[in-house]
Motif scaffolding. Structure first.
Motif, PDB file in Angstrom:
ATOM      1  N   VAL A   1       0.842  -1.191   0.000  1.00 13.41           N
ATOM      2  CA  VAL A   1       0.000   0.000   0.000  1.00 13.41           C
ATOM      3  C   VAL A   1       0.877   1.241   0.000  1.00 13.41           C
ATOM      4  CG1 VAL A   1      -1.776   1.309   1.231  1.00 13.41           C
ATOM      5  CG2 VAL A   1      -1.809  -1.199   1.281  1.00 13.41           C
ATOM      6  N   THR A   2       0.694   2.088  -0.990  1.00 12.32           N
ATOM      7  CA  THR A   2       1.352   3.386  -1.034  1.00 12.32           C
ATOM      8  C   THR A   2       0.373   4.426  -0.497  1.00 12.32           C
ATOM      9  OG1 THR A   2       2.696   2.798  -2.956  1.00 12.32           O
ATOM     10  CG2 THR A   2       2.373   5.140  -2.526  1.00 12.32           C
ATOM     11  N   PRO A   3       0.681   5.056   0.643  1.00  7.99           N
ATOM     12  CA  PRO A   3      -0.239   6.055   1.210  1.00  7.99           C
ATOM     13  C   PRO A   3      -0.488   7.204   0.242  1.00  7.99           C
ATOM     14  CG  PRO A   3       1.462   5.445   2.800  1.00  7.99           C
ATOM     15  CD  PRO A   3       1.873   4.855   1.482  1.00  7.99           C
ATOM     16  N   ALA A   4      -1.696   7.728   0.289  1.00  7.96           N
ATOM     17  CA  ALA A   4      -2.092   8.789  -0.637  1.00  7.96           C
ATOM     18  C   ALA A   4      -1.193  10.007  -0.556  1.00  7.96           C
ATOM     19  CB  ALA A   4      -3.540   9.198  -0.360  1.00  7.96           C
ATOM     20  N   ASP A   5      -0.619  10.274   0.627  1.00  2.00           N
ATOM     21  CA  ASP A   5       0.201  11.480   0.760  1.00  2.00           C
ATOM     22  C   ASP A   5       1.550  11.363   0.061  1.00  2.00           C
ATOM     23  OD1 ASP A   5       1.532   9.814   2.519  1.00  2.00           O
ATOM     24  OD2 ASP A   5       1.109  11.004   4.301  1.00  2.00           O
ATOM     25  N   LEU A   6       1.850  10.183  -0.512  1.00  2.00           N
ATOM     26  CA  LEU A   6       3.065  10.029  -1.304  1.00  2.00           C
ATOM     27  C   LEU A   6       2.786  10.139  -2.807  1.00  2.00           C
ATOM     28  CD1 LEU A   6       4.857   7.048   0.525  1.00  2.00           C
ATOM     29  CD2 LEU A   6       5.323   9.501   0.751  1.00  2.00           C
ATOM     30  N   VAL A   7       1.514  10.278  -3.159  1.00  2.00           N
ATOM     31  CA  VAL A   7       1.108  10.297  -4.576  1.00  2.00           C
ATOM     32  C   VAL A   7       0.906  11.738  -5.036  1.00  2.00           C
ATOM     33  CG1 VAL A   7      -0.640   9.554  -6.236  1.00  2.00           C
ATOM     34  CG2 VAL A   7      -0.010   8.048  -4.323  1.00  2.00           C
ATOM     35  N   ASP A   8       1.566  12.098  -6.122  1.00  2.00           N
ATOM     36  CA  ASP A   8       1.381  13.441  -6.676  1.00  2.00           C
ATOM     37  C   ASP A   8       0.147  13.528  -7.555  1.00  2.00           C
ATOM     38  OD1 ASP A   8       3.842  15.067  -5.849  1.00  2.00           O
ATOM     39  OD2 ASP A   8       4.753  13.223  -6.609  1.00  2.00           O
ATOM     40  N   TYR A   9      -0.065  12.529  -8.414  1.00  2.00           N
ATOM     41  CA  TYR A   9      -1.203  12.560  -9.332  1.00  2.00           C
ATOM     42  C   TYR A   9      -1.783  11.155  -9.493  1.00  2.00           C
ATOM     43  CZ  TYR A   9       0.606  17.126 -10.822  1.00  2.00           C
ATOM     44  OH  TYR A   9       1.053  18.422 -10.850  1.00  2.00           O
ATOM     45  N   ILE A  10      -3.108  11.098  -9.550  1.00  2.00           N
ATOM     46  CA  ILE A  10      -3.806   9.918 -10.044  1.00  2.00           C
ATOM     47  C   ILE A  10      -4.469  10.316 -11.351  1.00  2.00           C
ATOM     48  CG2 ILE A  10      -5.729   8.327  -9.687  1.00  2.00           C
ATOM     49  CD1 ILE A  10      -5.155   8.395  -6.701  1.00  2.00           C
ATOM     50  N   VAL A  11      -4.155   9.576 -12.406  1.00  2.00           N
ATOM     51  CA  VAL A  11      -4.699   9.853 -13.741  1.00  2.00           C
ATOM     52  C   VAL A  11      -5.690   8.761 -14.107  1.00  2.00           C
ATOM     53  CG1 VAL A  11      -4.143  10.126 -16.186  1.00  2.00           C
ATOM     54  CG2 VAL A  11      -2.574  11.018 -14.445  1.00  2.00           C
ATOM     55  N   THR A  12      -6.926   9.140 -14.406  1.00  2.00           N
ATOM     56  CA  THR A  12      -7.956   8.207 -14.852  1.00  2.00           C
ATOM     57  C   THR A  12      -8.579   8.746 -16.135  1.00  2.00           C
ATOM     58  OG1 THR A  12      -9.959   9.148 -13.862  1.00  2.00           O
ATOM     59  CG2 THR A  12      -8.501   7.917 -12.394  1.00  2.00           C
ATOM     60  N   GLU A  13      -9.456   7.948 -16.739  1.00  2.00           N
ATOM     61  CA  GLU A  13     -10.152   8.412 -17.939  1.00  2.00           C
ATOM     62  C   GLU A  13     -11.183   9.488 -17.608  1.00  2.00           C
ATOM     63  OE1 GLU A  13     -13.107   5.477 -16.395  1.00  2.00           O
ATOM     64  OE2 GLU A  13     -10.933   5.789 -16.313  1.00  2.00           O
ATOM     65  N   LYS A  14     -11.508   9.665 -16.322  1.00  2.00           N
ATOM     66  CA  LYS A  14     -12.442  10.709 -15.912  1.00  2.00           C
ATOM     67  C   LYS A  14     -11.756  12.032 -15.605  1.00  2.00           C
ATOM     68  CE  LYS A  14     -16.175   7.867 -14.084  1.00  2.00           C
ATOM     69  NZ  LYS A  14     -17.148   7.724 -12.982  1.00  2.00           N
ATOM     70  N   GLY A  15     -10.423  11.998 -15.539  1.00  2.00           N
ATOM     71  CA  GLY A  15      -9.690  13.212 -15.243  1.00  2.00           C
ATOM     72  C   GLY A  15      -8.500  12.938 -14.334  1.00  2.00           C
TER      73      GLY A  15
END
Length: 358
Positions: free
Chosen positions: A324-338
């Protein structure tokens, strides 16, 4: 960009034709390209369990076609085929607990069955829905590739160095890939100097699959040991770590191939941006955070052996599949919705309310 990607498409790993599912056997790559023809749901179950097909979207698509094959057999057997089909749903559902795409695809098919009307051709309907899931994933790949490429261009602009972990390419999806779709698009735009690929032990998805895909596309690629990632970030000028996801929790925690968490920690320390690329079907709004998920642990022999040959001492091995990578280590999540920057529960809830981008 869509037309450019379509023009250079070289790899397809899942095909449905003549009433059968065909899978490019990932266990034999990169040395041999061999297609499996699957005519029964039992064969689909074996292919998923034995990792002939890998990657969350690809597993979901294979599971959807598995339901079509199961329904065909149940209809031919007669009786209450719809009730009997539940056993096949249950068998498919338990294969990959961490892979929400599989559960999503199966639930989508279940919902269509509930709405089945007298006189409807059930088998034709299920086949239509499965084909739609496959096509939708391919279209989502194209949209995510564009969005991710634009992020890279906006932040750096010049040709740069990327790093990835696991396999999130054409082999892992119904189209061009999630993370590798972004890499492919960035390469077409002249934004890639080199891509470093973690070998991704113990299954070596990076060394066997990702590197093979990128080399086939002419992308400059180098394979490195997983443990070398932090060193490369320090000395090679890496600007982005781009990965896929098996599942994303409602708060933005990312469940992915083991080693993603340490990659994210290293990226944060070295000022490397982390981009997670995954379809919205990978986001599980019923999972509050990633730590609530119970993880499967694989057989120790996978870690102690390479290609069936023992390379380690005769000891116990700890071999978790995911972390599990905690959300506070993620800069961007890219999906087809945006795109979601610095994800949290509120931002993901807002994203999931959107319609798909066109």
């Amino acid at each position: 960009m869509r037309e450019q990607l379509l023009a250079v498409e070289k790899i397809r790993a899942i095909e449905w034709r003549d009433g059968a599912l065909y899978l490019l056997d990932q266990r034999l790559l990169p040395h041999r390209q061999s297609w499996l023809r699957l005519d029964t749901v039992a064969e689909v179950v074996d292919a998923i369990r034995d990792r002939a097909v890998q990657g969350a979207p690809a597993v979901g698509i294979a599971g959807a076609y598995g339901v079509v094959l199961a329904a065909r057999a149940r209809l031919q057997a007669g009786g209450d085929w719809c009730e009997a089909l539940e056993a096949d749903f249950a068998c498919l559902e338990q294969l990959r607990p961490a892979t929400v795409n599989l559960y999503w695809a199966l639930q989508h098919l279940r919902e269509r069955l509930v709405r089945l009307k007298d006189g409807d051709d059930a088998l034709a309907l299920l086949e239509f829905v499965a084909l739609g899931i496959h096509a939708s994933d391919r279209e989502a790949n194209l949209t995510m590739a564009q969005l991710g490429m634009e992020l890279i261009r906006r932040h750096q602009g010049n040709a740069q160095v990327l790093l990835t972990h696991g396999n999130a390419g054409a082999l892992a999806t119904g189209g061009f890939g999630t993370a590798l779709g972004v890499v492919r698009a960035a390469h077409l735009e002249g934004l890639i100097e080199r891509v470093y690929v973690d070998e991704t032990r113990p299954w070596l998805q990076g060394a066997r699959l990702t590197a093979w895909e990128l080399a086939a596309d002419g992308v400059p690629v180098s394979v490195n040991a997983d443990a070398a990632a932090a060193h490369l970030m320090k000395v090679k000028g890496i600007t982005w770590a781009v990965v896929g996801a098996e599942r994303i929790a409602a708060n933005g925690d990312v469940i992915n191939a083991i080693g993603t968490y340490q990659l994210a920690v290293n990226a944060m320390h070295h000022g490397v941006r982390l981009m997670v690329v995954a379809p919205s079907s990978s986001i599980d709004m019923n999972l509050e955070n990633g730590e609530d998920l119970l993880f499967e642990e694989c057989e120790g022999d996978e870690l102690l052996e390479v290609a069936g040959h023992r390379v380690a001492a005769d000891v116990h091995a700890v071999n978790p599949s995911y972390d599990v990578t905690p959300a506070d280590l993620v800069d961007y999540i890219v999906t087809e919705k945006g795109v979601v920057e610095r994800p949290d529960s509120a931002k993901l809830a807002q994203l999931m309310c959107r319609k798909r981008l066109h």
